[in-house]
Design a protein around this motif. Sequence first.
Motif, PDB file in Angstrom:
ATOM      1  N   LEU A  62      21.193  72.791  51.400  1.00  0.00           N
ATOM      2  CA  LEU A  62      20.963  74.003  52.188  1.00  0.00           C
ATOM      3  C   LEU A  62      19.687  73.866  53.009  1.00  0.00           C
ATOM      4  O   LEU A  62      19.645  74.195  54.201  1.00  0.00           O
ATOM      5  N   GLU A  63      18.633  73.395  52.380  1.00  0.00           N
ATOM      6  CA  GLU A  63      17.357  73.196  53.072  1.00  0.00           C
ATOM      7  C   GLU A  63      17.510  72.182  54.201  1.00  0.00           C
ATOM      8  O   GLU A  63      16.983  72.353  55.309  1.00  0.00           O
ATOM      9  N   LEU A  64      18.246  71.106  53.937  1.00  0.00           N
ATOM     10  CA  LEU A  64      18.461  70.061  54.930  1.00  0.00           C
ATOM     11  C   LEU A  64      19.190  70.613  56.153  1.00  0.00           C
ATOM     12  O   LEU A  64      18.749  70.427  57.297  1.00  0.00           O
ATOM     13  N   TYR A  65      20.298  71.330  55.926  1.00  0.00           N
ATOM     14  CA  TYR A  65      21.065  71.895  57.042  1.00  0.00           C
ATOM     15  C   TYR A  65      20.245  72.936  57.804  1.00  0.00           C
ATOM     16  O   TYR A  65      20.336  73.038  59.038  1.00  0.00           O
ATOM     17  N   TRP A  66      19.468  73.726  57.082  1.00  0.00           N
ATOM     18  CA  TRP A  66      18.623  74.734  57.725  1.00  0.00           C
ATOM     19  C   TRP A  66      17.666  74.078  58.713  1.00  0.00           C
ATOM     20  O   TRP A  66      17.512  74.528  59.848  1.00  0.00           O
ATOM     21  N   ARG A  67      17.053  73.001  58.282  1.00  0.00           N
ATOM     22  CA  ARG A  67      16.115  72.287  59.148  1.00  0.00           C
ATOM     23  C   ARG A  67      16.830  71.656  60.341  1.00  0.00           C
ATOM     24  O   ARG A  67      16.314  71.632  61.465  1.00  0.00           O
ATOM     25  N   LEU A  68      18.028  71.144  60.121  1.00  0.00           N
ATOM     26  CA  LEU A  68      18.796  70.560  61.220  1.00  0.00           C
ATOM     27  C   LEU A  68      19.190  71.615  62.247  1.00  0.00           C
ATOM     28  O   LEU A  68      19.096  71.389  63.465  1.00  0.00           O
ATOM     29  N   HIS A  69      19.640  72.780  61.769  1.00  0.00           N
ATOM     30  CA  HIS A  69      19.987  73.855  62.709  1.00  0.00           C
ATOM     31  C   HIS A  69      18.756  74.333  63.476  1.00  0.00           C
ATOM     32  O   HIS A  69      18.843  74.674  64.666  1.00  0.00           O
ATOM     33  N   LEU A  70      17.604  74.385  62.826  1.00  0.00           N
ATOM     34  CA  LEU A  70      16.369  74.757  63.514  1.00  0.00           C
ATOM     35  C   LEU A  70      16.030  73.738  64.601  1.00  0.00           C
ATOM     36  O   LEU A  70      15.655  74.095  65.727  1.00  0.00           O
ATOM     37  N   LEU A  71      16.162  72.449  64.268  1.00  0.00           N
ATOM     38  CA  LEU A  71      15.882  71.403  65.258  1.00  0.00           C
ATOM     39  C   LEU A  71      16.830  71.509  66.450  1.00  0.00           C
ATOM     40  O   LEU A  71      16.427  71.334  67.603  1.00  0.00           O
ATOM     41  N   ALA A  72      18.102  71.801  66.161  1.00  0.00           N
ATOM     42  CA  ALA A  72      19.076  71.943  67.243  1.00  0.00           C
ATOM     43  C   ALA A  72      18.707  73.110  68.150  1.00  0.00           C
ATOM     44  O   ALA A  72      18.767  73.001  69.387  1.00  0.00           O
ATOM     45  N   ASP A  73      18.329  74.247  67.557  1.00  0.00           N
ATOM     46  CA  ASP A  73      17.922  75.398  68.369  1.00  0.00           C
ATOM     47  C   ASP A  73      16.649  75.103  69.155  1.00  0.00           C
ATOM     48  O   ASP A  73      16.512  75.497  70.319  1.00  0.00           O
TER      49      ASP A  73
END
Length: 344
Positions: free
Chosen positions: A311-322
Amino acid sequence: MTSTKTATVLFAGHRFRVVTDVTFDAQERYLRAFVPEHRLAPPCGEETTIRVRHDADCFQDRMARAAGAPSLTVVPFRGEPYHSCQLDQITWWQPSPDTHLPQDHLYARDAADRLTVLLKPGVERGERYLMRVVREVVLRCAESRGLTSFHAAAAALDDHGVLIAAPSGAGKTTVLTALAAHHGADSDRALITADANGVAGVPISVRIGGGTLSALAPREGLPNAHTLPDTFGSTRKAALNLDIEPRLLHHDLQPGHLLRVPEGPRLLLDWELAAFGDPMSDLARLAVRLRLLSPQPVLTHGPAPADQRRLELYWRLHLLADAALATDPEVRAHALALTTGTIT
């Protein structure tokens, strides 16, 4: 006679023996900067020898002879046409004049299948031509062993392998650049094993626009566009274990897509981005859309530690994408502040 230096490296299980001029050690440094240091792929048992030469007289002679020899247009590297001709029982490839490729290099293969990269002395960033050969050999060797190549960015983040798959032009390189700037990244193409339980990145140097680099914090520490970097990417690159059962994902979970019919069920709208994947990705996307400072509040139960890490990993990836791709300035600024730890 020019003194040479030999380096032996492994990429995706394939062994390369690279012979370079001693006076041009940037080739070896650049090559070793791409070598993964974590979870090496099983060796394939094959070895390819590549000679990299800087020789002004030889380069001028071969270019002149190749220009006057019968040739055939071929594409030895995907999407890049070259003119192929035979000179003294050696096959030479010269960049087609109709492409963006500069006329500063030649490729050759002799009767013993030994490969040569002949560079014009003083060529800017000539080491990238070596990586094109390495990349193509890796891809063809892997495909002959039953692996599948596909266009997806491969990166390492906290010892997790991460894939970013999307059509050309969607922003994979931009997101990959954000990962490189903030964490550590690998390449823009990946190999998946025949039994679909592992993924390996394929080494390549990618072209990144100056605007993309300038938009990504931290600005300090980013590579100079005209200087050969001493290191590239993460020093701990991992294969991705595909041991999660894929589920149907919405891929843009947010309050604006929720509708409740009076005295009826809740409806989830706008499924145009739907795909199969890890459910934790949808929850992480919801946390980003809710502008939470942590993804943990979206969990309604006590998850296993592995689920929390994903969950933490995906959260960070979505933040980077945004932070890299969002068209709304406010959304982009918020994601960038969370990514860089500057939010107040």
